[in-house]
Enzyme design. Structure first.
Site, mmCIF file in Angstrom:
data_model
loop_
_atom_site.group_PDB
_atom_site.id
_atom_site.type_symbol
_atom_site.label_atom_id
_atom_site.label_comp_id
_atom_site.label_asym_id
_atom_site.label_seq_id
_atom_site.Cartn_x
_atom_site.Cartn_y
_atom_site.Cartn_z
ATOM 1 N N SER A 105 0.816 -0.543 0.130
ATOM 2 C CA SER A 105 0.069 -0.464 -0.112
ATOM 3 C C SER A 105 0.505 1.659 0.103
ATOM 4 O O SER A 105 2.105 1.254 0.645
ATOM 5 C CB SER A 105 -1.023 -0.210 1.422
ATOM 6 O OG SER A 105 -0.123 -0.009 2.327
ATOM 7 N N SER A 165 5.571 2.843 11.380
ATOM 8 C CA SER A 165 5.374 1.772 10.434
ATOM 9 C C SER A 165 3.988 1.282 10.028
ATOM 10 O O SER A 165 3.202 0.970 10.775
ATOM 11 C CB SER A 165 6.519 0.956 11.184
ATOM 12 O OG SER A 165 5.973 -0.569 10.999
ATOM 13 N N LYS A 166 4.113 0.091 8.318
ATOM 14 C CA LYS A 166 3.078 -0.108 8.014
ATOM 15 C C LYS A 166 3.415 -1.365 8.931
ATOM 16 O O LYS A 166 1.620 -1.975 8.982
ATOM 17 C CB LYS A 166 4.111 -0.984 6.448
ATOM 18 C CG LYS A 166 3.625 0.065 5.390
ATOM 19 C CD LYS A 166 4.131 -0.534 3.836
ATOM 20 C CE LYS A 166 4.158 0.456 3.119
ATOM 21 N NZ LYS A 166 4.366 0.226 2.290
ATOM 22 N N ARG A 167 3.800 -1.524 9.802
ATOM 23 C CA ARG A 167 3.788 -3.290 10.772
ATOM 24 C C ARG A 167 3.012 -2.742 11.638
ATOM 25 O O ARG A 167 2.328 -3.320 12.552
ATOM 26 C CB ARG A 167 5.003 -3.861 10.978
ATOM 27 C CG ARG A 167 5.604 -4.648 9.588
ATOM 28 C CD ARG A 167 6.953 -5.235 10.470
ATOM 29 N NE ARG A 167 8.188 -4.628 11.124
ATOM 30 C CZ ARG A 167 8.727 -3.611 10.904
ATOM 31 N NH1 ARG A 167 9.316 -3.442 9.363
ATOM 32 N NH2 ARG A 167 9.607 -2.964 10.957
#
Length: 478
Positions: free
Chosen positions: A17, A239-241
């Site tokens: 994304s 962060s994407k996480r």
């Protein structure tokens, strides 16, 4: 041919994304390119085949278009793909070897670590610099970092100095002959005649290496600028996480593109007129005209979702009705009567934080004739508790039933309730509590009289009478 106009590039990797931090960087480049009469170059860095997918590339293009960076604009160029330049990357590496700016090394990664440990170093020690090795399978090509100091002139941070002795001879070609990112990035920038590189500060440590490569390849380095990263509430880099960072997710839940653009642009930068205006709401034209890298703060910028939502609420409130209806349409169930929704829309715009909130605010209007709304039990219990609540509801029903053709308007409905509540000596807010729950099922929502006007006389009165029946059966509904 050398470009005479500024050329800015945005070079994302299609690995998932679209990150809001990347969107902010893209907007910075877009504003600077348009204001200077230059070009915004979109380059997709797609050389990592294991992590790239075509749909992610299209996702980047769609996300950029959503925030106004459109391929239809004369300032837009691309997308270009890094994978298309693989031969040029390797050719540049060979030129660097032939000029003496690079050399081959046959140490494995483990051998590099073992030597570093033995010598008390943290990385590669230059072991193969003067061994005169030629290309061979398994050998990497390393750049020969010169002595001295590399000064990076940064549009945000000023001059930043790096002692070259702290930079190890970095790899240009892997042992299998494929180019490393740093080399590919520089070769692409040179080929595309990029004059300005504006990106996040996390790339600053790589900049002296890239500047050395530009110079070693006989090209003038671009103007550099590194803007602060975005952080969360704990002041950790987004962060994407861990964090909600996908631009698409905000789009899909009903954040308007104008609100997102306005918010991202003012993260770490304040338009000159903000203090005098007492507002952070600005048009794109205003921000494009005023954006200056020199005014960007050095501190990381807090991505505050609550503030983004506040921006969005303001943008929804300021939308012309026809634009609001067009924007919210995708959020509505397909079987809803659009004309009925349009009649209540002006009365809910100021209450919406996201477009996606609209259906839940007015769903009671679309249940169908003869269907009671699902009741909020707490709201029902509280609204029906006063001794006067049930008698007043009876009087309101009687008053509303007496209204003739053409009289079912929100002004008349309010006036009729005010007359009915007179003998009970209560204020309007309390008087309408039980009728509201009876008609809508909840204690809060759009203005009651406008909602009843939209619902219609027959269904409004039917729901109120259904509530009277409930009150007769029990103090609270099952």
């Amino acid at each position: 041919m050398t470009s005479t106009r500024p050329r800015f590039r945005f070079a994302p990797s299609p690995t998932g994304s679209f990150h809001v931090g990347g969107a902010r960087t893209a907007l910075h480049n877009w504003a600077l390119a348009r204001r200077s009469g230059g070009t915004f170059v979109l380059r997709i860095e797609d050389t990592d085949e294991a992590r790239n997918r075509p749909e992610w590339t299209q996702g980047i293009i769609d996300a950029l278009a959503w925030i106004g960076i459109s391929a239809d604009d004369a300032h837009f160029e691309g997308p270009h793909f890094q994978s298309e330049n693989a031969d040029a990357h390797v050719a540049a590496a060979h030129r660097l070897f032939e000029s003496g700016a690079a050399y081959y090394c046959d140490l494995t990664g483990q051998e590099v670590q073992d030597r570093a440990k033995e010598l008390g170093l943290t990385g590669y020690d230059g072991y193969s610099r003067d061994r005169g090795l030629e290309a061979a399978p398994g050998r990497v090509l390393r750049f020969r970092v010169p002595d001295g100091t590399t000064v990076v002139s940064d549009g945000v941070r000023g001059d930043v100095s790096f002692e070259n002795e702290t930079i190890e001879d970095f790899v240009l070609l892997r042992g299998n002959g494929t180019p490393m990112f740093l080399l590919a990035n520089v070769v692409d920038d040179i080929k595309m005649e990029i004059t300005d590189v504006v990106r996040a500060e996390e790339h600053l440590p790589n900049t002296p290496k890239q500047q050395m490569l530009w110079e070693a390849l006989g090209a003038t380095p671009p103007r550099w600028a590194h803007v602060p990263v975005l952080v969360n509430e704990q002041r950790k880099k987004l962060s994407k996480r861990r964090d909600k960072v996908a631009l698409e997710s905000y789009r899909d839940e009903g954040i308007l593109p104008g609100a997102m653009v306005n918010y991202l642009m003012t993260l770490g930068w304040t338009p000159p007129g903000a203090e005098a205006a007492g507002s952070e709401i600005f048009t794109w034209a205003e921000m494009e005209a005023d954006f200056d890298l020199a005014d960007v703060t050095l501190s990381p910028a807090f991505f505050d979702v609550r503030k983004l939502v506040a921006f969005n609420k303001q943008y929804i409130k300021n939308l012309p009705l026809d634009e609001f209806l067009a924007a919210v349409d995708a959020e509505l169930p397909v079987d809803w009567d659009r004309r009925r929704f349009a009649s209540i829309a002006p009365h809910i715009m100021e209450r919406l934080e996201r477009l996606g909130d609209a259906p839940g605010l007015v769903d009671f209007l679309f249940l169908g004739d003869g269907v009671d709304p699902e009741l909020d039990h707490d709201a029902w219990a509280k609204a029906s508790a006063p001794d006067w609540a049930a008698p007043l509801l009876d009087d309101v029903i009687e008053a509303y039933s007496a209204l003739g053709d053409g009289e079912w308007t929100h002004e008349t409905l309010k006036a009729a309730m005010e007359t009915a509540m007179g003998p009970y000596e209560v204020k309007l807010g309390k008087a309408q509590a039980l009728p509201r729950v009876a008609v809508t099922g909840r204690a809060v929502g759009p203005p009651l009289f406008e909602a009843m006007e939209t619902l219609g006389q027959i269904e409004t009165i039917r729901r109120m009478r259904s509530a009277v029946t409930r009150l007769g059966e029990s103090s609270a509904p099952d």
